[in-house]
Enzyme design. Structure first.
Site, PDB file in Angstrom:
ATOM      1  N   ARG A 165       4.965  59.435  -6.543  1.00 15.77           N
ATOM      2  CA  ARG A 165       4.134  60.437  -7.224  1.00 15.77           C
ATOM      3  C   ARG A 165       3.515  61.397  -6.206  1.00 15.77           C
ATOM      4  O   ARG A 165       3.642  61.212  -5.015  1.00 15.77           O
ATOM      5  CB  ARG A 165       3.053  59.765  -8.075  1.00 15.77           C
TER       6      ARG A 165
ATOM      7  N   ASN B  99      -4.372  64.211 -11.057  1.00 13.76           N
ATOM      8  CA  ASN B  99      -4.890  62.875 -10.766  1.00 13.76           C
ATOM      9  C   ASN B  99      -5.079  62.721  -9.265  1.00 13.76           C
ATOM     10  O   ASN B  99      -4.146  62.926  -8.492  1.00 13.76           O
ATOM     11  CB  ASN B  99      -3.916  61.796 -11.244  1.00 13.76           C
ATOM     12  N   GLU B 100      -6.298  62.404  -8.863  1.00 11.69           N
ATOM     13  CA  GLU B 100      -6.613  62.109  -7.457  1.00 11.69           C
ATOM     14  C   GLU B 100      -5.934  63.081  -6.487  1.00 11.69           C
ATOM     15  O   GLU B 100      -5.023  62.705  -5.732  1.00 11.69           O
ATOM     16  CB  GLU B 100      -6.237  60.671  -7.107  1.00 11.69           C
TER      17      GLU B 100
ATOM     18  N   GLU C 296     -12.013  55.570 -12.978  1.00 10.83           N
ATOM     19  CA  GLU C 296     -11.232  54.332 -12.891  1.00 10.83           C
ATOM     20  C   GLU C 296     -12.114  53.275 -12.241  1.00 10.83           C
ATOM     21  O   GLU C 296     -12.609  53.486 -11.132  1.00 10.83           O
ATOM     22  CB  GLU C 296      -9.968  54.546 -12.050  1.00 10.83           C
TER      23      GLU C 296
ATOM     24  N   TRP D  63      -2.841  47.365  -3.918  1.00 12.34           N
ATOM     25  CA  TRP D  63      -2.489  48.290  -2.848  1.00 12.34           C
ATOM     26  C   TRP D  63      -3.167  48.044  -1.502  1.00 12.34           C
ATOM     27  O   TRP D  63      -2.936  48.791  -0.556  1.00 12.34           O
ATOM     28  CB  TRP D  63      -2.725  49.728  -3.297  1.00 12.34           C
TER      29      TRP D  63
ATOM     30  N   GLU E 260       2.881  49.107  -9.951  1.00  8.13           N
ATOM     31  CA  GLU E 260       1.554  48.484 -10.061  1.00  8.13           C
ATOM     32  C   GLU E 260       1.555  47.217 -10.911  1.00  8.13           C
ATOM     33  O   GLU E 260       0.562  46.875 -11.532  1.00  8.13           O
ATOM     34  CB  GLU E 260       0.557  49.530 -10.569  1.00  8.13           C
ATOM     35  N   GLN E 261       2.702  46.489 -10.899  1.00  6.12           N
ATOM     36  CA  GLN E 261       2.774  45.291 -11.746  1.00  6.12           C
ATOM     37  C   GLN E 261       1.824  44.197 -11.290  1.00  6.12           C
ATOM     38  O   GLN E 261       1.494  43.301 -12.061  1.00  6.12           O
ATOM     39  CB  GLN E 261       4.215  44.786 -11.840  1.00  6.12           C
ATOM     40  N   MET E 262       1.334  44.248 -10.027  1.00 12.61           N
ATOM     41  CA  MET E 262       0.390  43.230  -9.559  1.00 12.61           C
ATOM     42  C   MET E 262      -1.069  43.670  -9.754  1.00 12.61           C
ATOM     43  O   MET E 262      -1.989  43.019  -9.261  1.00 12.61           O
ATOM     44  CB  MET E 262       0.650  42.922  -8.079  1.00 12.61           C
ATOM     45  N   HIS E 263      -1.292  44.798 -10.427  1.00 11.75           N
ATOM     46  CA  HIS E 263      -2.641  45.342 -10.614  1.00 11.75           C
ATOM     47  C   HIS E 263      -3.197  44.860 -11.948  1.00 11.75           C
ATOM     48  O   HIS E 263      -2.607  45.083 -13.002  1.00 11.75           O
ATOM     49  CB  HIS E 263      -2.548  46.871 -10.603  1.00 11.75           C
TER      50      HIS E 263
HETATM   51  C1  GAL Z   1      -5.716  55.061  -8.401  1.00 11.97           C
HETATM   52  C2  GAL Z   1      -4.800  55.931  -9.266  1.00 11.97           C
HETATM   53  C3  GAL Z   1      -4.245  55.163 -10.443  1.00 11.97           C
HETATM   54  C4  GAL Z   1      -3.777  53.821 -10.001  1.00 11.97           C
HETATM   55  C5  GAL Z   1      -4.905  53.069  -9.367  1.00 11.97           C
HETATM   56  C6  GAL Z   1      -4.556  51.664  -8.951  1.00 11.97           C
HETATM   57  O1  GAL Z   1      -5.735  55.527  -7.104  1.00 11.97           O
HETATM   58  O2  GAL Z   1      -5.484  57.069  -9.738  1.00 11.97           O
HETATM   59  O3  GAL Z   1      -3.209  55.892 -11.012  1.00 11.97           O
HETATM   60  O4  GAL Z   1      -2.714  53.975  -9.118  1.00 11.97           O
HETATM   61  O5  GAL Z   1      -5.306  53.762  -8.230  1.00 11.97           O
HETATM   62  O6  GAL Z   1      -5.651  51.026  -8.344  1.00 11.97           O
END
Ligand code: GAL
Length: 651
Positions: free
Chosen positions: A106, A144-145, A316, A324, A364-367
């Site tokens: 992304r 986004n960010e 968020e 991450w 992000e399957q581990m999130h």
């Molecule tokens: C943020 C992002 C989200 C997601 C999240 C995961 O930085 O805006 O899309 O990736 O982290 O923690």
């Protein structure tokens, strides 16, 4: 200001459509009011160029609206689809080493690419038309960010051309640029603007003014990108807020500038991930690995309150382990509740958990989410439900109370000391945060101020640490200020053109501070120079010529803290103990009321309430403060990850 509310980030495009209704019902059951959607959905909204498939989006908004939820729609411009790259192959940013970044994750776009800027305007316009009047719509998020994954700077041909135009606008003549950058040095003089390269791939460092101007230019490109979307969204719905979600310790562009075209600032708070990836000590990381740094989220709450001119959200909020950082611990039970309460205590209007359901696929399957991948509640589901009920019961409304202490935070100073550290690790942000924490340990409410602040009226103490150059607003603010000022180290040591000022640092009128920094001693970080009394000098100290009072000096006789009238100058970087000593000294001078907080406990006041949070791993007992009439949530016994809310006596 309205009662604070909860939100959640949701991706209807990730789930079968027949799940949406039940998801929305359960969100409403949790007590959620806002649902952010859309920000990565471009390939589902326009699978091939011009083929718009907004029907599913509208149906998802219908479902959410039917369940009493308000939608924050994120424009999908952080994830241009694959066909876009075929259409504009040069829209991909180029990294410092000259490599083009690729498709497949992304944020693969270049802020300087005007073709992509126009594509982002086009999709924003189409979406504004399609959903702008949808009854469930409650606001917009742009992109986004900005800047995430190191994407503010691009060293592309588009950036080079843009930079040359920007320089021509700024300087008018190439002679003026040569003068401002000091290009007589090393025969760096230019004859024309179109000869100027970006400050990468050089033999050694660029002249610092060149680098600083490139950062200013890149920051302006982010602001310009945001403004395009803002103008379109506001033209469609002037009544709805436009928001962007910023990040932790992220300083590659000037957030105050970008927020000139936002109605509300927001940021993404991942306390465990942020601590894990930070340069904090191993000891702090171990101590707070399941809670997060007890001052980092709070600092950003106060920063983004300033960026948003008083209006801000957490867009968020970490709900459980993230994916991450190098390690991704499980938060202490209760932290997903504590973090939300802490944000509300600093004035957040909305705290939005990321994300509704953990995705079983992709990056992000581990999130974690509020739901597990099998749709059963994860722990944060229950904690969010609890917060929603407690918010109703407590009834907080107004904004965060104005602090008695303020700290100036300046993005250009971040850039300046990255460009010219002189001591590896010297950082403006680290100074700001160290002072912030030292005040906060005493339960003092702190505000963050931008460098464009024209008046410090109403504050008892204002700290201006490591500010690279004065501007006219700040000069006026400090000249007129009647409270106590703490300035330094390195403040005013450059001009706006990144040269040493004629009068030398800190470059202040002598009636304010009769002091000159004549030499810098930057020191190996493994060394510490003892300070008479207590504390240590670390990394940086300044040789000072002054007629002012020396309040603290090191064992070698170098002044550390100097005072003239209400101005204090700190001529060194200190250990935590030294910073705390300086702050404690000032608090005593000003006679500022302090709270006696147990270790690990922090607090902030908002709208007649004081909210205590316990970042410690053990229970703590609060000492009831004299301005409190009693507890409306929790008690004086604060469990680990506990929250207690006290009501304050009317002033
Ligand atoms: C943020 C992002 C989200 C997601 C999240 C995961 O930085 O805006 O899309 O990736 O982290 O923690």
């Amino acid at each position: 200001m309205s009662t604070p509310a909860l939100g959640v980030c949701y991706y209807p495009e990730h789930w079968p459509e027949d799940w949406w209704e039940r998801d929305a019902q359960r969100m409403a059951e949790v007590g959620i009011s806002y649902v952010r959607i859309g920000e990565f959905a471009w390939s589902k909204l326009e699978p091939t160029p011009g083929n718009l498939t907004f029907d599913w989006l509208i149906r998802s908004m219908d479902v959410l609206g039917r369940n009493g939820l308000k939608v924050i729609f994120g424009t999908p411009t952080a994830t241009p689809p694959r066909w876009m790259v075929d259409k504009h192959p040069d829209m991909l940013a180029v990294d410092k080493n000259g490599n083009r970044r690729g498709f497949g994750s992304r944020r693969h776009y270049d802020f300087s690419h005007l073709g992509y800027r126009e594509e982002s305007a086009r999709i924003t316009r189409l979406l504004a038309e399609a959903i702008g009047n949808h009854p469930a719509l409650g606001g917009w998020q742009t992109d986004n960010e900005y800047g995430c994954h190191g994407t503010t700077y691009s060293y592309s041909p588009a950036a080079k051309e843009g930079f040359q135009r920007w320089l021509a606008d700024k300087y008018g003549t190439v002679d003026a640029l040569n003068g401002a950058w000091g290009n007589v040095f090393w025969s760096m003089e230019y004859n024309r603007f179109d000869q100027i390269e970006l400050p990468n791939l050089l033999v050694t460092e660029a002249t610092p003014a060149h680098d600083l101007d490139f950062r200013r230019y890149s920051s302006d490109m982010v602001a310009a990108f945001n403004k395009v979307q803002y103008d379109i969204l506001k033209a469609k719905r002037p009544d709805l807020p436009v928001i962007h979600n910023f990040m932790s310790r992220y300083t590659e562009f000037d957030h105050y500038d970008v927020a000139e075209t936002l109605d509300i600032a927001s940021w993404d708070s991942y306390p465990l991930g942020h601590l894990a990836v930070s340069d904090e000590s191993a000891e702090l990381k171990r101590q707070y690995m399941r809670q997060g740094d007890p001052d980092n989220a709070a600092f950003h709450h106060d920063l983004y309150r300033a960026v948003g001119h008083g209006r801000w959200w957490v867009m968020e909020q970490q709900p459980g382990p993230v994916n991450w950082a190098q390690f991704n611990p499980d938060p202490l039970p209760g932290m997903a509740r504590l973090w939300a309460w802490e944000a509300f205590s600093h004035g957040a209007e909305v705290v939005t958990y990321f994300r509704w359901r953990q995705a079983p696929f992709a990056q992000e399957q581990m999130h974690a989410g509020l739901l597990r991948p099998d749709s059963e509640p994860a722990p944060a589901y229950h904690e969010a439900t609890q917060v929603a009920q407690e918010l109703k019961a407590v009834g907080i409304e107004g904004n965060a109370t104005k602090g008695r202490v303020a700290v100036v935070f300046d993005y250009q100073s971040e850039w300046a000391w990255e460009i010219q550290p002189q001591a590896k690790g010297f950082s403006h942000g680290a100074h700001v945060r160290a002072l912030y924490s030292a005040f906060r340990k005493h339960g003092i409410d702190i505000d963050v101020l931008p460098p464009s602040t024209k008046s410090f009226a109403g504050y008892d103490i204002v700290a201006i640490p490591a500010l690279f150059a004065w501007n006219d607003d700040l000069r006026t603010a400090i000249a007129e200020f009647e409270g106590h000022l703490l300035i330094g180290p390195r403040s005013g040591s450059k001009t706006q053109d990144f040269a040493i000022p004629a009068k030398l640092a800190p470059d202040l009128p002598s009636n304010l501070l009769d002091l000159k920094v004549t030499r810098i001693d930057s020191i190996d970080p493994s060394l510490e120079i003892e300070v008479k009394g207590s504390g240590g000098v670390h990394l940086w100290r300044e040789r000072i010529e002054t007629k002012a009072n020396v309040v603290i000096e090191d064992v070698e006789g170098w002044p550390v803290l100097v005072n003239q009238g209400k101005v204090y100058y700190l001529g060194a970087t200190g250990t935590k103990a030294l910073v705390q000593r300086v702050v404690d000294y000032l608090i005593e001078e000003v006679d500022l009321p302090v709270l006696n907080l147990p270790a690990g406990v922090r607090c902030r006041t908002r709208d007649g309430f004081r909210i205590y949070v316990n970042y410690g791993t053990g229970a703590a007992t609060l000492n009831q403060a004299s301005d409190e009439t009693g507890y409306v949530l929790g008690t004086a016994e604060l469990a680990a990850a506990g929250v207690t809310v006290a009501r304050l006596a009317r002033a």
